[in-house]
Design a protein around this motif. Structure first.
Motif, PDB file in Angstrom:
ATOM      1  N   LEU A  73       0.806  -1.212   0.000  1.00  0.00           N
ATOM      2  CA  LEU A  73       0.000   0.000   0.000  1.00  0.00           C
ATOM      3  C   LEU A  73       0.843   1.268   0.000  1.00  0.00           C
ATOM      4  CD1 LEU A  73      -2.743   1.382   0.183  1.00  0.00           C
ATOM      5  CD2 LEU A  73      -2.739   0.953   2.649  1.00  0.00           C
ATOM      6  N   LEU A  74       1.921   1.276   0.769  1.00  0.00           N
ATOM      7  CA  LEU A  74       2.742   2.491   0.859  1.00  0.00           C
ATOM      8  C   LEU A  74       3.328   2.861  -0.491  1.00  0.00           C
ATOM      9  CD1 LEU A  74       3.740   4.541   3.002  1.00  0.00           C
ATOM     10  CD2 LEU A  74       5.834   3.201   3.158  1.00  0.00           C
ATOM     11  N   GLN A  75       3.843   1.869  -1.216  1.00  0.00           N
ATOM     12  CA  GLN A  75       4.440   2.155  -2.516  1.00  0.00           C
ATOM     13  C   GLN A  75       3.376   2.465  -3.570  1.00  0.00           C
ATOM     14  OE1 GLN A  75       7.682   2.726  -3.003  1.00  0.00           O
ATOM     15  NE2 GLN A  75       7.714   2.456  -0.774  1.00  0.00           N
ATOM     16  N   ALA A  76       2.189   1.901  -3.418  1.00  0.00           N
ATOM     17  CA  ALA A  76       1.093   2.259  -4.322  1.00  0.00           C
ATOM     18  C   ALA A  76       0.729   3.726  -4.140  1.00  0.00           C
ATOM     19  CB  ALA A  76      -0.117   1.366  -4.067  1.00  0.00           C
ATOM     20  N   ARG A  77       0.696   4.177  -2.901  1.00  0.00           N
ATOM     21  CA  ARG A  77       0.411   5.594  -2.647  1.00  0.00           C
ATOM     22  C   ARG A  77       1.537   6.479  -3.171  1.00  0.00           C
ATOM     23  NH1 ARG A  77      -2.218   4.729   3.253  1.00  0.00           N
ATOM     24  NH2 ARG A  77      -4.387   4.518   2.602  1.00  0.00           N
ATOM     25  N   ALA A  78       2.769   5.997  -3.083  1.00  0.00           N
ATOM     26  CA  ALA A  78       3.896   6.763  -3.626  1.00  0.00           C
ATOM     27  C   ALA A  78       3.742   6.961  -5.130  1.00  0.00           C
ATOM     28  CB  ALA A  78       5.213   6.042  -3.319  1.00  0.00           C
ATOM     29  N   THR A  79       3.313   5.917  -5.825  1.00  0.00           N
ATOM     30  CA  THR A  79       3.071   6.033  -7.269  1.00  0.00           C
ATOM     31  C   THR A  79       1.977   7.060  -7.541  1.00  0.00           C
ATOM     32  OG1 THR A  79       3.739   3.728  -7.633  1.00  0.00           O
ATOM     33  CG2 THR A  79       2.402   4.758  -9.348  1.00  0.00           C
ATOM     34  N   GLY A  80       0.956   7.077  -6.708  1.00  0.00           N
ATOM     35  CA  GLY A  80      -0.101   8.058  -6.850  1.00  0.00           C
ATOM     36  C   GLY A  80       0.395   9.477  -6.679  1.00  0.00           C
ATOM     37  N   TYR A 179       8.257   7.861   1.471  1.00  0.00           N
ATOM     38  CA  TYR A 179       7.905   6.540   0.939  1.00  0.00           C
ATOM     39  C   TYR A 179       9.161   5.695   0.715  1.00  0.00           C
ATOM     40  CZ  TYR A 179       3.489   8.986   0.183  1.00  0.00           C
ATOM     41  OH  TYR A 179       2.330   9.699   0.362  1.00  0.00           O
ATOM     42  N   ASP A 180       9.983   5.590   1.750  1.00  0.00           N
ATOM     43  CA  ASP A 180      11.285   4.930   1.584  1.00  0.00           C
ATOM     44  C   ASP A 180      11.296   3.482   2.046  1.00  0.00           C
ATOM     45  OD1 ASP A 180      11.149   5.250   4.330  1.00  0.00           O
ATOM     46  OD2 ASP A 180      13.256   5.827   4.541  1.00  0.00           O
ATOM     47  N   CYS A 181      10.128   2.907   2.363  1.00  0.00           N
ATOM     48  CA  CYS A 181      10.108   1.517   2.829  1.00  0.00           C
ATOM     49  C   CYS A 181       8.842   0.840   2.313  1.00  0.00           C
ATOM     50  CB  CYS A 181      10.176   1.437   4.355  1.00  0.00           C
ATOM     51  SG  CYS A 181       8.802   2.248   5.205  1.00  0.00           S
ATOM     52  N   ALA A 182       8.794  -0.468   2.464  1.00  0.00           N
ATOM     53  CA  ALA A 182       7.620  -1.240   2.037  1.00  0.00           C
ATOM     54  C   ALA A 182       7.125  -2.052   3.230  1.00  0.00           C
ATOM     55  CB  ALA A 182       7.979  -2.158   0.874  1.00  0.00           C
ATOM     56  N   VAL A 183       5.970  -1.671   3.767  1.00  0.00           N
ATOM     57  CA  VAL A 183       5.380  -2.381   4.900  1.00  0.00           C
ATOM     58  C   VAL A 183       3.905  -2.619   4.603  1.00  0.00           C
ATOM     59  CG1 VAL A 183       6.973  -1.519   6.649  1.00  0.00           C
ATOM     60  CG2 VAL A 183       4.939  -0.181   6.065  1.00  0.00           C
ATOM     61  N   ASN A 184       3.312  -3.572   5.301  1.00  0.00           N
ATOM     62  CA  ASN A 184       1.908  -3.901   5.101  1.00  0.00           C
ATOM     63  C   ASN A 184       1.019  -3.391   6.222  1.00  0.00           C
ATOM     64  OD1 ASN A 184       2.280  -5.335   2.660  1.00  0.00           O
ATOM     65  ND2 ASN A 184       3.025  -7.099   3.818  1.00  0.00           N
ATOM     66  N   ILE A 185       1.609  -2.765   7.222  1.00  0.00           N
ATOM     67  CA  ILE A 185       0.837  -2.278   8.358  1.00  0.00           C
ATOM     68  C   ILE A 185       1.536  -1.027   8.905  1.00  0.00           C
ATOM     69  CG2 ILE A 185       2.054  -3.651  10.108  1.00  0.00           C
ATOM     70  CD1 ILE A 185      -0.663  -4.121  11.451  1.00  0.00           C
ATOM     71  N   LEU A 190       2.886   6.333   9.453  1.00  0.00           N
ATOM     72  CA  LEU A 190       4.137   6.886   8.945  1.00  0.00           C
ATOM     73  C   LEU A 190       3.878   8.112   8.076  1.00  0.00           C
ATOM     74  CD1 LEU A 190       7.218   6.611   8.614  1.00  0.00           C
ATOM     75  CD2 LEU A 190       6.774   5.109   6.655  1.00  0.00           C
ATOM     76  N   GLN A 191       2.942   8.000   7.144  1.00  0.00           N
ATOM     77  CA  GLN A 191       2.647   9.136   6.265  1.00  0.00           C
ATOM     78  C   GLN A 191       2.102  10.321   7.049  1.00  0.00           C
ATOM     79  OE1 GLN A 191       0.796   7.674   2.254  1.00  0.00           O
ATOM     80  NE2 GLN A 191       0.474   6.086   3.789  1.00  0.00           N
ATOM     81  N   THR A 192       1.234  10.050   8.033  1.00  0.00           N
ATOM     82  CA  THR A 192       0.670  11.141   8.822  1.00  0.00           C
ATOM     83  C   THR A 192       1.747  11.848   9.630  1.00  0.00           C
ATOM     84  OG1 THR A 192      -1.475  10.041   8.952  1.00  0.00           O
ATOM     85  CG2 THR A 192      -1.030  11.732  10.589  1.00  0.00           C
ATOM     86  N   LYS A 226       4.689 -11.080  10.735  1.00  0.00           N
ATOM     87  CA  LYS A 226       5.265  -9.970   9.969  1.00  0.00           C
ATOM     88  C   LYS A 226       4.535  -8.664  10.259  1.00  0.00           C
ATOM     89  CE  LYS A 226       6.669  -8.488   5.348  1.00  0.00           C
ATOM     90  NZ  LYS A 226       6.221  -7.106   5.556  1.00  0.00           N
ATOM     91  N   ASP A 227       3.209  -8.738  10.417  1.00  0.00           N
ATOM     92  CA  ASP A 227       2.445  -7.537  10.753  1.00  0.00           C
ATOM     93  C   ASP A 227       2.967  -6.909  12.046  1.00  0.00           C
ATOM     94  OD1 ASP A 227       0.757  -7.813   8.555  1.00  0.00           O
ATOM     95  OD2 ASP A 227      -0.733  -8.969   9.676  1.00  0.00           O
ATOM     96  N   ILE A 228       3.207  -7.742  13.050  1.00  0.00           N
ATOM     97  CA  ILE A 228       3.674  -7.239  14.349  1.00  0.00           C
ATOM     98  C   ILE A 228       5.067  -6.641  14.212  1.00  0.00           C
ATOM     99  CG2 ILE A 228       4.230  -7.847  16.730  1.00  0.00           C
ATOM    100  CD1 ILE A 228       2.126 -10.119  16.457  1.00  0.00           C
TER     101      ILE A 228
END
Length: 347
Positions: A73-80, A179-185, A190-192, A226-228
């Motif tokens: 999601l983070l990298q998808a938002r970066a593309t946006g 947007y320097d990392c790739a996480v799922n949670i 982070l963005q806020t 991984k989420d934790i």
């Protein structure tokens, strides 16, 4: 298309059941054709979501779609962010939808005060109910960076990126940092944090304009190892950002320590709740013990250092003591009892 004021940024991944409602709620906005664009980022969907994006982009000249390999999601938002051209960016998750008057209300406040960030109330939509969640008791409340930081540090209520309306210039300027990392949670948190770091003024409005859908298969119900680990990484990274904001804003040592204590308390409470959602999973106790032991061993600073003054919720105090003392079987028993109790209460 000239003079784009609002860019709707919509990350898309395997949401073909929800995507049409999301996009139609944007298209129906009165200003959609005159001052808006929609940036769809298909993050490697394996259902019909990508094809749906293409159909909408072919039908509407102000809808653009970008396909990429699954990157999170983070990298998808970066593309946006990278491909948006509006003055303000509006983040909408592709399984949610906005109210019909969303843009009319937003544009009224944006045009009047030109805040860097606008945050609206939202509806929390379950299968059988719809809960109104407000962000201020006033019709509209203009607050400073310091006030927003205090709200952010003390609760997860202001973490969310969805529904926020943000000036795009500083997001583009600092895109590599944000947007320097790739996480799922934890990507919203982070963005806020970065938004608070680089924005100057914030406007909170009472009206609920966004609908957040609680899906049965959502990650909010269960957590993986991984989420934790990702959550702990994000909370630790964001703590550094909060500390930097305190330094930049010339907080006194006591003011900074009080704010960071509030942040640490919220972070540890949230991670303890993630542990509960991990223990709910239908996997063997031996597998859970290995995973939870590894998480504790690899993150001693997060769980143990400087935790004497941390304010935990009542039940989390017990669970935390069991966890740091490696009473994992007892912790599992407590969590399973809590799980059964909650199922009875919310049945």
């Amino acid at each position: 298309m000239l003079n784009i004021k609002y860019s709707f940024l919509v990350p898309v991944y395997n949401v073909d059941k929800y995507l049409e409602k999301c996009l139609e709620s944007i298209i129906i906005q009165r200003q959609f054709s005159s001052s808006c664009e929609v940036i769809l980022v298909d993050d490697g969907s394996t259902d019909y979501s990508g094809e749906m994006c293409d159909r909408y982009a072919a039908k509407y000249p102000n809808i653009f779609v970008f396909h990429q390999d699954n990157s999170g999601l983070l990298q998808a938002r970066a593309t946006g962010v990278k491909n948006a051209s509006g003055e303000y960016y509006i983040f909408v998750d592709s399984d949610d939808f906005i109210e019909n008057n969303f843009l009319d209300v937003i544009d009224h406040y944006i045009s009047d005060g030109h805040p860097d960030v606008l945050v609206c109330g939202y509806f929390l939509c379950g299968r059988c109910n719809k809960k109104r969640c407000i962000v201020t008791d006033f019709e509209a409340e203009s607050i400073s960076k310091e006030s927003m930081l205090e709200k952010f540090a003390g609760t997860d209520k202001y973490n969310r990126v969805w529904g926020k309306v943000v000036k795009g210039n500083f997001l583009k300027e600092h895109i590599d940092e944000i947007y320097d990392c790739a996480v799922n949670i934890g990507e919203d948190k982070l963005q806020t944090a970065y938004i608070i770091k680089y924005a100057s003024d914030f406007l909170l409005i009472n009206e609920c304009l966004y609908n957040y859908i609680l899906r049965d298969d959502s990650i909010v119900h269960y957590k993986s190892e991984k989420d934790i680990r990702d959550a702990i990484y994000i909370y630790s990274k964001v703590r550094g950002i909060v500390q930097k904001i305190c330094d930049d804003q010339k907080y006194s040592s006591s003011e900074a320590n009080e704010l960071l204590l509030s942040y640490d308390s919220n972070a540890l409470n949230t991670v303890m709740e993630h542990l509960f959602k991990y223990n709910k999973r239908d996997i063997s106790l031996s597998e859970k013990k290995v995973a939870l032991s590894g998480i504790l061993e690899d993150n001693k600073n997060f769980f143990v250092s400087n935790k004497k003054e941390i304010k935990l919720k009542f039940i989390n105090k017990l669970r935390y003591r069991l966890y740091i003392n490696k009473k994992l079987v007892m912790l599992h028993m407590v969590d399973r009892m809590l799980f059964r109790f909650k199922k009875m209460v919310y049945r």
